[in-house]
Design a protein around this motif. Structure first.
Motif, PDB file in Angstrom:
ATOM      1  N   GLU A  84       0.842  -1.204   0.000  1.00 37.21           N
ATOM      2  CA  GLU A  84       0.000   0.000   0.000  1.00 37.21           C
ATOM      3  C   GLU A  84       0.871   1.245   0.000  1.00 37.21           C
ATOM      4  O   GLU A  84       2.006   1.232   0.487  1.00 37.21           O
ATOM      5  CB  GLU A  84      -0.936  -0.001   1.211  1.00 37.21           C
ATOM      6  N   HIS A  86       1.686   5.082   1.235  1.00 38.18           N
ATOM      7  CA  HIS A  86       1.504   5.726   2.542  1.00 38.18           C
ATOM      8  C   HIS A  86       0.598   6.946   2.395  1.00 38.18           C
ATOM      9  O   HIS A  86       1.015   8.096   2.563  1.00 38.18           O
ATOM     10  CB  HIS A  86       2.867   6.125   3.124  1.00 38.18           C
ATOM     11  N   SER A  94      -4.263   5.533  -3.486  1.00 38.99           N
ATOM     12  CA  SER A  94      -4.486   4.417  -2.558  1.00 38.99           C
ATOM     13  C   SER A  94      -4.807   3.117  -3.299  1.00 38.99           C
ATOM     14  O   SER A  94      -5.721   3.087  -4.129  1.00 38.99           O
ATOM     15  CB  SER A  94      -5.627   4.761  -1.602  1.00 38.99           C
ATOM     16  N   VAL A 117      -4.602  -1.824   4.872  1.00 35.83           N
ATOM     17  CA  VAL A 117      -3.514  -1.242   5.660  1.00 35.83           C
ATOM     18  C   VAL A 117      -4.010   0.102   6.201  1.00 35.83           C
ATOM     19  O   VAL A 117      -4.621   0.873   5.456  1.00 35.83           O
ATOM     20  CB  VAL A 117      -2.273  -0.998   4.776  1.00 35.83           C
ATOM     21  N   SER A 119      -3.131   2.966   6.336  1.00 37.72           N
ATOM     22  CA  SER A 119      -2.044   3.786   5.773  1.00 37.72           C
ATOM     23  C   SER A 119      -2.214   5.274   6.047  1.00 37.72           C
ATOM     24  O   SER A 119      -1.346   6.073   5.682  1.00 37.72           O
ATOM     25  CB  SER A 119      -1.989   3.536   4.261  1.00 37.72           C
ATOM     26  N   ALA A 124       4.500   5.261   9.250  1.00 34.76           N
ATOM     27  CA  ALA A 124       4.377   4.122   8.312  1.00 34.76           C
ATOM     28  C   ALA A 124       4.812   2.819   8.957  1.00 34.76           C
ATOM     29  O   ALA A 124       4.197   1.770   8.741  1.00 34.76           O
ATOM     30  CB  ALA A 124       5.222   4.396   7.060  1.00 34.76           C
ATOM     31  N   ALA A 127       2.123   1.473  11.057  1.00 29.81           N
ATOM     32  CA  ALA A 127       1.065   0.906  10.197  1.00 29.81           C
ATOM     33  C   ALA A 127       1.477  -0.486   9.715  1.00 29.81           C
ATOM     34  O   ALA A 127       0.650  -1.411   9.682  1.00 29.81           O
ATOM     35  CB  ALA A 127       0.815   1.828   9.004  1.00 29.81           C
ATOM     36  N   TYR A 131      -0.332  -3.987  10.625  1.00 30.78           N
ATOM     37  CA  TYR A 131      -0.839  -4.858   9.565  1.00 30.78           C
ATOM     38  C   TYR A 131      -0.352  -6.284   9.761  1.00 30.78           C
ATOM     39  O   TYR A 131      -1.080  -7.254   9.514  1.00 30.78           O
ATOM     40  CB  TYR A 131      -0.434  -4.327   8.185  1.00 30.78           C
ATOM     41  N   ALA A 178       7.949  -1.196   6.207  1.00 28.45           N
ATOM     42  CA  ALA A 178       7.642   0.144   5.665  1.00 28.45           C
ATOM     43  C   ALA A 178       8.918   0.773   5.117  1.00 28.45           C
ATOM     44  O   ALA A 178       9.470   1.706   5.704  1.00 28.45           O
ATOM     45  CB  ALA A 178       7.040   1.005   6.770  1.00 28.45           C
ATOM     46  N   ARG A 188       6.509   3.214   1.766  1.00 24.73           N
ATOM     47  CA  ARG A 188       5.465   2.301   1.281  1.00 24.73           C
ATOM     48  C   ARG A 188       5.284   1.248   2.377  1.00 24.73           C
ATOM     49  O   ARG A 188       6.168   1.069   3.214  1.00 24.73           O
ATOM     50  CB  ARG A 188       5.905   1.615  -0.013  1.00 24.73           C
ATOM     51  N   ILE A 189       4.157   0.570   2.383  1.00 27.39           N
ATOM     52  CA  ILE A 189       3.937  -0.531   3.324  1.00 27.39           C
ATOM     53  C   ILE A 189       3.794  -1.788   2.476  1.00 27.39           C
ATOM     54  O   ILE A 189       2.972  -1.806   1.550  1.00 27.39           O
ATOM     55  CB  ILE A 189       2.701  -0.263   4.193  1.00 27.39           C
TER      56      ILE A 189
END
Ligand code: 6PG
Length: 270
Positions: A84, A86, A94, A117, A119, A124, A127, A131, A178, A188-189
């Motif tokens: 996902e 951020h 998204s 997520v 987000s 991050a 998150a 997750y 992340a 980013r995740i």
């Protein structure tokens, strides 16, 4: 097919003529896997990919004029995301928003089974950790084994949000990380390789001429691109390409032989 003790890995390369046929082949696989898993275990767990390529697939699955929507046991599916951005869930970038608008908002599913997520969390890394907790909780597995993981491929060889040169490539413990992505100046995740490679079925969905060179480099080259490190330890690996994305490959048959040979050479698990 590689057989080592109880572990088996299948690798399939499938080239479809058009992006529409690519989406349809993926939809057929999604349907088959969903029905099979729900019959066996009552549930199906899937990691959705982001970017633009899967949008055709998501729309096709939710399209009431097509055969898939009626046959899919939507209420039995747990939806996760392979990665996902951020950004908040209503942001144009998204991945959740893309999948929701293309599919989830149009099918009879139980909203408690949508595991996006969080987000919007400015942290991050927090998150990503949250997750990971969600994945462990929902699957009740110490190393979750998702039934199906959808992935894309970037022109630089990245997949999910595992980019070339990223520390996350070395990750062996965390299931979700992340990473900072310099070129996008953002975090980013992303699911990590240990989680991706524990998938029962991992499917790359790749479309377009702009991907032809990197597809060739990954399937016929040796460079350790992130996408090349996705090799389920005990599951199937499916590369679904459209003709344009496969246009630089010398011979798909040779590629399949090469990849199968490499899988056989991969260090044994036990
Ligand atoms: C993302 C993705 C990413 C994507 C590739 C391909 O969040 O961007 O998960 O890994 O799959 O970048 O993107 P396209 O499908 O848009 O070419």
């Amino acid at each position: 097919m590689r057989a080592l003790g109880a572990f088996r890995t299948y690798m399939i390369l499938n080239i479809l003529e058009t992006p529409q046929e690519l989406a349809r082949a993926a939809a057929e696989r999604f349907l088959a896997k969903t029905v099979q898993c729900v019959e066996q275990r009552g549930v199906f767990t899937v990691g959705l990919s982001g970017g633009s390529t899967p949008k055709l697939l998501y729309r096709l699955l939710a399209d009431s004029n097509e055969p898939f929507r009626e046959q899919i046991p939507w209420s039995r599916i747990h939806f996760f995301w392979s990665d996902e951005r951020h950004v908040p869930p209503d942001h144009p970038e998204s991945n959740f928003r893309m999948a929701n608008e293309a599919m989830l908002a149009h099918v009879p599913l139980s909203h408690t089974n949508i595991h996006r997520v969080m987000s919007e969390n400015p942290d991050a890394d927090a998150a990503a950790r949250a997750y990971e907790e969600t994945l462990l909780e929902v699957t009740q597995q110490t190393l979750p084994r998702l039934d199906l993981i959808l992935l894309g491929l970037g022109p630089d060889g990245h997949t999910a949000s595992i980019f070339p040169g990223s520390d996350v490539l070395q990750e062996t413990k965390r299931l979700v990380a992340a990473p900072w992505v310099e070129k996008f100046n953002t975090h980013r995740i992303t699911m990590t390789l240990p989680l991706l490679n524990n998938g029962a079925s991992v499917v790359f969905l790749i479309s377009g001429k702009e991907k032809a060179e990197i597809v060739k480099e990954i399937l016929q080259g040796r460079k350790p691109y992130p996408a090349r490190k996705v090799n389920p330890t005990n599951g199937e690996l499916l590369w679904l390409l459209d003709r344009d994305a496969a246009s630089a490959l010398s011979s798909p048959e040779e590629v399949t032989r090469q990849m199968a040979k490499e899988l056989l050479q991969k260090p044994s698990l036990n």
